[in-house]
Write a protein that holds these residues in place. Sequence first.
Motif, PDB file in Angstrom:
ATOM      1  N   PHE A 201       0.816  -1.205   0.000  1.00 10.32           N
ATOM      2  CA  PHE A 201       0.000   0.000   0.000  1.00 10.32           C
ATOM      3  C   PHE A 201       0.858   1.268   0.000  1.00 10.32           C
ATOM      4  O   PHE A 201       0.642   2.176  -0.810  1.00 10.32           O
ATOM      5  CB  PHE A 201      -0.932  -0.006   1.215  1.00 10.32           C
ATOM      6  N   PHE A 202       1.846   1.328   0.897  1.00  7.08           N
ATOM      7  CA  PHE A 202       2.707   2.509   0.969  1.00  7.08           C
ATOM      8  C   PHE A 202       3.533   2.717  -0.311  1.00  7.08           C
ATOM      9  O   PHE A 202       3.599   3.839  -0.823  1.00  7.08           O
ATOM     10  CB  PHE A 202       3.620   2.422   2.189  1.00  7.08           C
ATOM     11  N   LEU A 204       2.775   1.843  -3.309  1.00  7.09           N
ATOM     12  CA  LEU A 204       1.856   2.270  -4.357  1.00  7.09           C
ATOM     13  C   LEU A 204       1.545   3.753  -4.235  1.00  7.09           C
ATOM     14  O   LEU A 204       1.590   4.487  -5.224  1.00  7.09           O
ATOM     15  CB  LEU A 204       0.567   1.446  -4.279  1.00  7.09           C
ATOM     16  N   LEU A 205       1.249   4.220  -3.031  1.00  5.07           N
ATOM     17  CA  LEU A 205       0.941   5.634  -2.825  1.00  5.07           C
ATOM     18  C   LEU A 205       2.139   6.514  -3.169  1.00  5.07           C
ATOM     19  O   LEU A 205       1.987   7.555  -3.836  1.00  5.07           O
ATOM     20  CB  LEU A 205       0.512   5.873  -1.377  1.00  5.07           C
ATOM     21  N   SER A 206       3.332   6.122  -2.730  1.00  5.85           N
ATOM     22  CA  SER A 206       4.517   6.933  -2.988  1.00  5.85           C
ATOM     23  C   SER A 206       4.853   6.985  -4.474  1.00  5.85           C
ATOM     24  O   SER A 206       5.225   8.043  -4.999  1.00  5.85           O
ATOM     25  CB  SER A 206       5.707   6.392  -2.192  1.00  5.85           C
ATOM     26  N   LEU A 208       2.718   6.539  -7.019  1.00  4.17           N
ATOM     27  CA  LEU A 208       1.691   7.334  -7.693  1.00  4.17           C
ATOM     28  C   LEU A 208       1.903   8.819  -7.459  1.00  4.17           C
ATOM     29  O   LEU A 208       1.739   9.639  -8.378  1.00  4.17           O
ATOM     30  CB  LEU A 208       0.301   6.910  -7.207  1.00  4.17           C
ATOM     31  N   ALA A 209       2.263   9.183  -6.229  1.00  5.07           N
ATOM     32  CA  ALA A 209       2.516  10.595  -5.922  1.00  5.07           C
ATOM     33  C   ALA A 209       3.688  11.132  -6.733  1.00  5.07           C
ATOM     34  O   ALA A 209       3.635  12.249  -7.269  1.00  5.07           O
ATOM     35  CB  ALA A 209       2.785  10.761  -4.427  1.00  5.07           C
TER      36      ALA A 209
END
Length: 321
Positions: A201-202, A204-206, A208-209
Amino acid sequence: MNKPIATEDTLNSTAPAPAASQKFDYDPCEEPSYDILIISVVCTCICVCGLVGNAVVLWLLGFRMKKNPFTVYVLNLAIADFSLLLVLLVNISLHFMSPQYCISHYVFILINSILFVLFLFCYFAGMYLLTAMSVERCLAALFPLWYRCHRPKHLSGILCGLLWALAALCATLLFTSCFFDENCKYIFYVLCIVNFVLFSFFPLLSNLALFIKLRCGSQRRHPGKLYVAVLLSVLFLFIFGFPFSVETFLAVFYPRFYYISCVLASLNSSINPVLYFLVGSCQRCQFQCSIRAAFQRLFEEGSTSEERSQVPGHAVMETSW
């Protein structure tokens, strides 16, 4: 393909954590049901294709192409994926051989438990390696000057060794705890939740950001083929890995969900070679080149010439591996 299942008398001594949540008898001499047969056939086909794809990656990057820090991660990831698919195939074979040879219940449970722990070892290792690879890509894109000048030479090899050791530690902890602790299922729950948050999850977020920042920021830059390939791998890890992470909770209500999550896990381990080829061969929205040429474009040319970052003094500098 078969989940470790045991009676209540044997849960604490032979079966790993997932078995502890299902207290019903399983007869190794019983023929598999029709729906399990279909799922197993699908999973077998995916595993065979994935084994071929990962074998191609290992052959090209190991013997036909120049190595760089990025390919070290890819090689280790391919080894983890190849091993996971092989374990799944062995487990499926055990599932269909047990009715013919009527394997002892205790032997069946023990072998199945060992295979499941090996599956977790490969699954965790692949997750950790992909996370490390994505973190390096983010560092290279955000801090190209620092990354090029201060990155330790053998960082990739050292990290890969540590991550394999971490995956082995988690799998060993799970396996040994189930022989001494009747609540070992909770260890499995914690491992699944922590691994999913920190290593799926982490990242993926990083990623994408960072992708949004590169494409929509004040200084727009093309992220490059390498970064796109890593971003897609992390995205599919999240999509295919999420069902397996929540499987231990949902299997209480729908036992067949375990088999579906295994099919998705096999897809996750099989899709990376396809992503490498598609991203490496894509030119102006067309896919045209051989497998080796696509891999060379992705892992060699892309690491030196396609990702450019602005550095102080208005100098343009290539992000190099």
